[in-house]
Design a protein around this motif. Structure first.
Motif, short mmCIF file in Angstrom:
data_model
loop_
_atom_site.label_atom_id
_atom_site.label_comp_id
_atom_site.label_asym_id
_atom_site.label_seq_id
_atom_site.Cartn_x
_atom_site.Cartn_y
_atom_site.Cartn_z
N LEU A 191 49.39 -27.22 -2.33
CA LEU A 191 50.58 -27.98 -2.76
C LEU A 191 51.33 -28.55 -1.56
O LEU A 191 51.87 -29.66 -1.60
CB LEU A 191 51.53 -27.08 -3.56
N LEU A 248 44.16 -23.15 -10.84
CA LEU A 248 44.04 -24.61 -11.00
C LEU A 248 43.82 -24.97 -12.47
O LEU A 248 44.47 -25.89 -13.00
CB LEU A 248 42.90 -25.16 -10.14
N LYS A 260 46.88 -24.68 -14.51
CA LYS A 260 47.86 -25.72 -14.19
C LYS A 260 47.35 -27.12 -14.56
O LYS A 260 48.04 -28.11 -14.31
CB LYS A 260 48.14 -25.69 -12.68
N TYR A 311 44.74 -28.76 -13.20
CA TYR A 311 44.11 -29.49 -12.09
C TYR A 311 42.60 -29.26 -12.14
O TYR A 311 42.16 -28.14 -12.40
CB TYR A 311 44.64 -29.00 -10.74
N ASP A 312 41.82 -30.30 -11.86
CA ASP A 312 40.37 -30.13 -11.97
C ASP A 312 39.69 -29.95 -10.63
O ASP A 312 38.46 -29.84 -10.56
CB ASP A 312 39.74 -31.29 -12.76
N SER A 313 40.46 -29.92 -9.54
CA SER A 313 39.88 -29.72 -8.21
C SER A 313 41.00 -29.36 -7.24
O SER A 313 42.19 -29.62 -7.53
CB SER A 313 39.21 -31.01 -7.73
N ALA A 367 43.13 -32.34 -6.33
CA ALA A 367 44.02 -32.91 -7.35
C ALA A 367 45.48 -32.46 -7.16
O ALA A 367 46.41 -33.17 -7.56
CB ALA A 367 43.52 -32.54 -8.73
N CYS A 368 45.69 -31.29 -6.54
CA CYS A 368 47.08 -30.82 -6.37
C CYS A 368 47.56 -30.96 -4.92
O CYS A 368 48.69 -30.60 -4.60
CB CYS A 368 47.20 -29.37 -6.82
N ARG A 369 46.71 -31.54 -4.07
CA ARG A 369 47.06 -31.59 -2.65
C ARG A 369 48.35 -32.36 -2.39
O ARG A 369 48.49 -33.51 -2.82
CB ARG A 369 45.92 -32.22 -1.83
N LYS A 389 51.24 -32.01 -3.65
CA LYS A 389 52.05 -32.31 -4.84
C LYS A 389 53.31 -31.44 -4.94
O LYS A 389 53.92 -31.38 -6.02
CB LYS A 389 51.20 -32.13 -6.10
#
Ligand code: RRO
Length: 308
Positions: free
Chosen positions: A259, A290, A293, A295-297, A300-302, A304
Protein backbone atom coordinates in the motif's frame (compact mmCIF):
# COMPACT_ATOMS: atom_id res chain seq x y z
CA UNK A 1 -3.64 -16.13 -6.45
CA UNK A 2 -0.73 -15.18 -8.68
CA UNK A 3 1.75 -13.21 -6.52
CA UNK A 4 4.28 -12.66 -9.30
CA UNK A 5 5.62 -9.16 -9.85
CA UNK A 6 8.01 -7.36 -12.21
CA UNK A 7 10.85 -5.05 -11.22
CA UNK A 8 12.98 -3.29 -13.83
CA UNK A 9 11.72 -5.71 -16.48
CA UNK A 10 12.62 -8.79 -14.40
CA UNK A 11 9.79 -11.14 -13.48
CA UNK A 12 9.70 -12.56 -9.95
CA UNK A 13 7.49 -15.65 -9.38
CA UNK A 14 6.54 -14.28 -5.94
CA UNK A 15 6.73 -10.83 -4.35
CA UNK A 16 8.50 -12.28 -1.27
CA UNK A 17 12.24 -12.90 -1.04
CA UNK A 18 15.00 -13.00 1.54
CA UNK A 19 16.65 -9.78 2.65
CA UNK A 20 20.39 -9.65 1.97
CA UNK A 21 22.11 -11.15 4.98
CA UNK A 22 19.39 -13.57 6.02
CA UNK A 23 20.34 -17.21 5.31
CA UNK A 24 22.27 -16.33 2.16
CA UNK A 25 26.01 -16.45 2.90
CA UNK A 26 27.06 -19.94 1.76
CA UNK A 27 26.46 -21.90 -1.44
CA UNK A 28 24.26 -24.30 0.56
CA UNK A 29 22.11 -21.48 1.91
CA UNK A 30 21.75 -19.85 -1.51
CA UNK A 31 20.74 -23.17 -3.09
CA UNK A 32 18.23 -23.78 -0.30
CA UNK A 33 16.69 -20.38 -1.14
CA UNK A 34 16.57 -21.56 -4.74
CA UNK A 35 14.59 -24.67 -3.75
CA UNK A 36 12.31 -22.70 -1.41
CA UNK A 37 9.27 -20.64 -2.35
CA UNK A 38 11.28 -17.42 -2.13
CA UNK A 39 10.60 -15.29 -5.20
CA UNK A 40 14.32 -14.57 -5.64
CA UNK A 41 17.74 -15.46 -4.32
CA UNK A 42 19.44 -12.46 -2.73
CA UNK A 43 23.09 -12.93 -1.78
CA UNK A 44 24.81 -11.73 1.36
CA UNK A 45 26.56 -8.43 0.71
CA UNK A 46 29.95 -9.34 -0.66
CA UNK A 47 33.34 -7.76 -0.10
CA UNK A 48 36.68 -8.05 -1.91
CA UNK A 49 38.12 -10.61 0.49
CA UNK A 50 36.31 -13.37 2.39
CA UNK A 51 35.41 -12.28 5.92
CA UNK A 52 34.67 -14.14 9.15
CA UNK A 53 32.71 -11.14 10.43
CA UNK A 54 32.49 -9.82 13.97
CA UNK A 55 32.93 -11.94 17.13
CA UNK A 56 29.92 -13.87 18.47
CA UNK A 57 27.32 -13.50 19.84
CA UNK A 58 26.43 -11.15 16.99
CA UNK A 59 22.70 -11.81 16.43
CA UNK A 60 19.95 -11.76 19.05
CA UNK A 61 16.25 -12.26 18.44
CA UNK A 62 13.62 -11.07 20.92
CA UNK A 63 9.81 -10.81 20.77
CA UNK A 64 9.57 -7.53 18.86
CA UNK A 65 12.57 -7.92 16.57
CA UNK A 66 16.28 -8.53 16.39
CA UNK A 67 19.63 -6.85 16.76
CA UNK A 68 22.68 -7.85 14.73
CA UNK A 69 26.26 -6.89 14.30
CA UNK A 70 27.37 -9.60 11.88
CA UNK A 71 30.19 -7.50 10.44
CA UNK A 72 29.82 -8.60 6.82
CA UNK A 73 30.72 -12.29 7.06
CA UNK A 74 30.84 -13.48 3.44
CA UNK A 75 32.79 -15.68 1.04
CA UNK A 76 34.35 -12.79 -0.92
CA UNK A 77 33.19 -11.74 -4.38
CA UNK A 78 35.29 -14.28 -6.29
CA UNK A 79 33.36 -17.14 -4.65
CA UNK A 80 30.00 -15.52 -5.45
CA UNK A 81 31.15 -15.02 -9.04
CA UNK A 82 31.45 -18.83 -9.20
CA UNK A 83 28.17 -19.52 -7.43
CA UNK A 84 25.85 -17.04 -9.17
CA UNK A 85 25.84 -18.75 -12.61
CA UNK A 86 24.93 -22.05 -10.87
CA UNK A 87 21.92 -20.40 -9.22
CA UNK A 88 20.34 -19.78 -12.62
CA UNK A 89 18.97 -23.33 -12.62
CA UNK A 90 16.41 -22.38 -9.98
CA UNK A 91 14.69 -20.16 -12.56
CA UNK A 92 14.10 -17.22 -10.30
CA UNK A 93 15.93 -13.90 -10.19
CA UNK A 94 19.29 -13.69 -8.48
CA UNK A 95 20.07 -10.39 -6.79
CA UNK A 96 23.74 -9.85 -6.00
CA UNK A 97 24.32 -7.57 -3.03
CA UNK A 98 27.56 -5.63 -3.33
CA UNK A 99 29.38 -3.91 -0.46
CA UNK A 100 32.95 -2.81 0.15
CA UNK A 101 35.36 -0.62 2.03
CA UNK A 102 35.77 2.42 -0.16
CA UNK A 103 34.71 3.27 -3.71
CA UNK A 104 37.34 1.17 -5.40
CA UNK A 105 36.05 -2.06 -3.80
CA UNK A 106 32.49 -1.43 -4.94
CA UNK A 107 33.62 -0.75 -8.52
CA UNK A 108 35.85 -3.84 -8.71
CA UNK A 109 33.20 -6.14 -7.27
CA UNK A 110 30.32 -4.71 -9.29
CA UNK A 111 32.27 -4.97 -12.56
CA UNK A 112 33.15 -8.63 -12.01
CA UNK A 113 29.75 -9.64 -10.67
CA UNK A 114 28.01 -7.86 -13.55
CA UNK A 115 29.87 -10.22 -15.91
CA UNK A 116 28.20 -13.20 -14.15
CA UNK A 117 24.83 -11.77 -15.17
CA UNK A 118 22.88 -11.79 -11.92
CA UNK A 119 19.37 -10.56 -12.74
CA UNK A 120 19.87 -7.46 -10.62
CA UNK A 121 22.59 -5.87 -8.51
CA UNK A 122 21.78 -4.24 -5.16
CA UNK A 123 24.43 -1.81 -3.97
CA UNK A 124 24.52 -1.81 -0.18
CA UNK A 125 25.17 1.73 1.06
CA UNK A 126 23.98 1.00 4.56
CA UNK A 127 25.91 -1.57 6.57
CA UNK A 128 25.84 -0.20 10.13
CA UNK A 129 28.18 -2.68 11.78
CA UNK A 130 31.77 -2.13 10.74
CA UNK A 131 33.67 -0.36 13.53
CA UNK A 132 35.00 2.95 12.20
CA UNK A 133 33.10 2.76 8.89
CA UNK A 134 30.15 5.15 8.70
CA UNK A 135 27.12 4.18 6.60
CA UNK A 136 27.76 5.64 3.14
CA UNK A 137 24.05 6.26 2.62
CA UNK A 138 24.16 8.96 5.30
CA UNK A 139 26.63 10.96 3.19
CA UNK A 140 24.85 12.14 0.03
CA UNK A 141 28.03 13.37 -1.69
CA UNK A 142 29.98 10.17 -1.04
CA UNK A 143 26.96 8.14 -2.20
CA UNK A 144 26.78 10.08 -5.45
CA UNK A 145 30.48 9.72 -6.19
CA UNK A 146 30.37 6.00 -5.52
CA UNK A 147 27.13 5.28 -7.37
CA UNK A 148 28.22 7.22 -10.46
CA UNK A 149 31.30 5.03 -10.71
CA UNK A 150 29.42 1.80 -10.06
CA UNK A 151 26.70 2.73 -12.55
CA UNK A 152 29.33 2.88 -15.32
CA UNK A 153 30.30 -0.77 -14.85
CA UNK A 154 26.85 -2.27 -14.26
CA UNK A 155 24.60 -3.17 -17.20
CA UNK A 156 22.05 -5.35 -15.37
CA UNK A 157 19.33 -3.47 -13.45
CA UNK A 158 21.01 -1.72 -10.53
CA UNK A 159 19.37 -0.79 -7.25
CA UNK A 160 20.48 0.73 -3.98
CA UNK A 161 19.89 -0.51 -0.45
CA UNK A 162 19.47 2.55 1.73
CA UNK A 163 19.58 3.09 5.46
CA UNK A 164 16.48 4.43 7.18
CA UNK A 165 16.12 8.22 7.07
CA UNK A 166 14.32 10.12 9.78
CA UNK A 167 13.90 13.50 8.14
CA UNK A 168 12.34 14.44 4.80
CA UNK A 169 15.33 16.64 3.96
CA UNK A 170 17.58 13.58 3.96
CA UNK A 171 15.17 11.59 1.79
CA UNK A 172 14.92 14.50 -0.65
CA UNK A 173 18.69 14.90 -0.85
CA UNK A 174 19.15 11.18 -1.55
CA UNK A 175 16.33 11.18 -4.12
CA UNK A 176 18.14 13.94 -6.03
CA UNK A 177 21.35 11.90 -5.96
CA UNK A 178 19.53 8.82 -7.24
CA UNK A 179 17.93 10.81 -10.05
CA UNK A 180 21.32 12.10 -11.18
CA UNK A 181 22.87 8.62 -11.00
CA UNK A 182 19.97 6.80 -12.62
CA UNK A 183 19.07 3.72 -10.60
CA UNK A 184 16.52 1.04 -11.51
CA UNK A 185 15.10 0.15 -8.10
CA UNK A 186 15.42 0.83 -4.38
CA UNK A 187 15.57 -1.55 -1.42
CA UNK A 188 14.24 0.19 1.69
CA UNK A 189 15.35 -0.13 4.44
CA UNK A 190 18.45 -1.68 5.92
CA UNK A 191 18.40 -2.29 9.66
CA UNK A 192 18.00 0.70 11.97
CA UNK A 193 21.64 1.13 12.83
CA UNK A 194 23.31 1.40 16.19
CA UNK A 195 20.45 0.47 18.44
CA UNK A 196 21.08 -1.03 21.86
CA UNK A 197 19.22 -3.94 23.47
CA UNK A 198 19.71 -4.57 27.18
CA UNK A 199 19.15 -7.78 29.14
CA UNK A 200 18.11 -6.46 32.57
CA UNK A 201 18.56 -9.83 34.31
CA UNK A 202 22.17 -10.15 33.25
CA UNK A 203 22.57 -6.37 33.38
CA UNK A 204 24.34 -6.73 30.06
CA UNK A 205 24.21 -6.09 26.39
CA UNK A 206 23.06 -9.01 24.19
CA UNK A 207 25.63 -8.97 21.38
CA UNK A 208 29.40 -8.69 21.66
CA UNK A 209 30.64 -6.32 18.91
CA UNK A 210 30.74 -2.54 19.32
CA UNK A 211 29.79 -2.67 23.00
CA UNK A 212 26.38 -4.15 22.16
CA UNK A 213 25.32 -1.61 19.52
CA UNK A 214 23.84 -3.09 16.35
CA UNK A 215 21.27 -2.93 13.59
CA UNK A 216 17.64 -3.38 14.61
CA UNK A 217 15.22 -5.39 12.50
CA UNK A 218 11.79 -6.99 12.75
CA UNK A 219 8.44 -5.74 13.94
CA UNK A 220 9.80 -2.81 15.93
CA UNK A 221 11.17 -1.10 12.79
CA UNK A 222 8.06 -1.53 10.61
CA UNK A 223 6.81 2.08 10.94
CA UNK A 224 10.26 3.39 9.99
CA UNK A 225 10.39 1.07 6.97
CA UNK A 226 6.87 1.99 5.83
CA UNK A 227 7.67 5.70 6.18
CA UNK A 228 10.75 5.38 3.98
CA UNK A 229 8.92 3.30 1.35
CA UNK A 230 6.11 5.86 1.27
CA UNK A 231 8.45 8.88 1.17
CA UNK A 232 10.51 7.54 -1.75
CA UNK A 233 7.39 6.33 -3.57
CA UNK A 234 6.12 9.92 -3.46
CA UNK A 235 9.46 11.50 -4.29
CA UNK A 236 9.64 9.41 -7.48
CA UNK A 237 5.89 9.71 -8.18
CA UNK A 238 5.61 5.91 -8.17
CA UNK A 239 7.99 5.53 -11.11
CA UNK A 240 10.90 3.85 -9.33
CA UNK A 241 10.26 0.27 -8.16
CA UNK A 242 10.77 -0.24 -4.43
CA UNK A 243 11.49 -3.45 -2.55
CA UNK A 244 10.16 -2.92 0.98
CA UNK A 245 12.12 -4.44 3.85
CA UNK A 246 11.51 -4.05 7.56
CA UNK A 247 9.04 -5.56 9.96
CA UNK A 248 7.36 -8.04 7.64
CA UNK A 249 6.35 -11.06 9.69
CA UNK A 250 2.83 -11.59 8.29
CA UNK A 251 0.87 -11.22 5.08
CA UNK A 252 -0.76 -8.11 6.51
CA UNK A 253 2.65 -6.50 7.07
CA UNK A 254 3.49 -7.18 3.44
CA UNK A 255 0.15 -5.70 2.37
CA UNK A 256 1.03 -2.52 4.28
CA UNK A 257 4.35 -2.28 2.42
CA UNK A 258 2.54 -2.69 -0.91
CA UNK A 259 0.00 0.00 0.00
CA UNK A 260 2.88 2.37 0.79
CA UNK A 261 4.34 1.74 -2.66
CA UNK A 262 6.50 -1.38 -2.50
CA UNK A 263 6.47 -3.72 -5.51
CA UNK A 264 7.97 -6.60 -3.53
CA UNK A 265 8.98 -7.36 0.02
CA UNK A 266 12.09 -8.83 1.65
CA UNK A 267 12.23 -10.67 4.95
CA UNK A 268 15.18 -10.77 7.33
CA UNK A 269 14.42 -11.36 11.00
CA UNK A 270 11.39 -13.61 10.40
CA UNK A 271 13.38 -15.73 7.93
CA UNK A 272 16.16 -16.19 10.46
CA UNK A 273 13.67 -17.07 13.21
CA UNK A 274 11.25 -19.24 11.22
CA UNK A 275 13.39 -20.65 8.40
CA UNK A 276 12.48 -21.20 4.76
CA UNK A 277 8.90 -22.37 5.37
CA UNK A 278 8.09 -18.72 6.10
CA UNK A 279 7.71 -17.99 2.37
CA UNK A 280 4.85 -20.44 1.94
CA UNK A 281 3.07 -18.97 5.00
CA UNK A 282 3.55 -15.35 3.94
CA UNK A 283 2.32 -16.09 0.42
CA UNK A 284 -0.78 -17.82 1.75
CA UNK A 285 -1.49 -14.95 4.15
CA UNK A 286 -0.96 -12.20 1.59
CA UNK A 287 -3.10 -13.99 -1.00
CA UNK A 288 -5.88 -14.22 1.55
CA UNK A 289 -5.66 -10.49 2.47
CA UNK A 290 -5.61 -9.43 -1.18
CA UNK A 291 -8.59 -11.65 -2.04
CA UNK A 292 -10.58 -10.37 0.93
CA UNK A 293 -9.85 -6.79 -0.16
CA UNK A 294 -10.79 -7.44 -3.79
CA UNK A 295 -7.29 -7.08 -5.26
CA UNK A 296 -6.23 -9.65 -7.85
CA UNK A 297 -2.46 -9.12 -7.60
CA UNK A 298 0.18 -7.39 -5.47
CA UNK A 299 0.52 -4.71 -8.14
CA UNK A 300 -3.19 -3.89 -7.94
CA UNK A 301 -2.83 -2.31 -4.47
CA UNK A 302 0.62 -0.79 -4.94
CA UNK A 303 0.81 2.74 -3.59
CA UNK A 304 -2.94 2.86 -2.89
CA UNK A 305 -2.54 4.08 0.70
CA UNK A 306 -5.28 6.58 1.56
CA UNK A 307 -4.50 9.80 3.36
CA UNK A 308 -6.95 11.47 5.72
O1 RRO B 1 26.80 -7.89 8.05
C1 RRO B 1 26.21 -7.05 8.76
O2 RRO B 1 26.55 -6.78 9.91
C2 RRO B 1 25.06 -6.30 8.24
C3 RRO B 1 25.03 -5.70 7.00
BR1 RRO B 1 26.39 -5.88 5.75
C4 RRO B 1 23.92 -4.90 6.63
O3 RRO B 1 23.84 -4.30 5.54
N1 RRO B 1 22.93 -4.77 7.54
C5 RRO B 1 22.94 -5.37 8.73
O4 RRO B 1 21.99 -5.22 9.52
N2 RRO B 1 24.02 -6.14 9.09
Amino acid sequence: MNLSITIAGVRFPSCFMNAAGARCVTREELEALGRSQSGAIVTKSMTLEPRQGNPEPRYYGFPSGSINSMGLPNLGYRAYAQIIPDLKRFQKPVIASVAGFGEEDFVTIAATINECRPDLIEVNLSCPNIPGEPQIGYDAEASERLLKRVRKVVSVPMGVKLPPYFDPAHQEAMARVLERVGVDFLSLINSVGNGLVVDPEREAVVIKPKGGFGGLGGTLIKPVALANVRAFWKLFAGRLPIIGTGGVISGVDAFEHLLCGASAVQVGTVLVEEDLGVFERLERELASVLARKGYDSPAACRGKLKEL
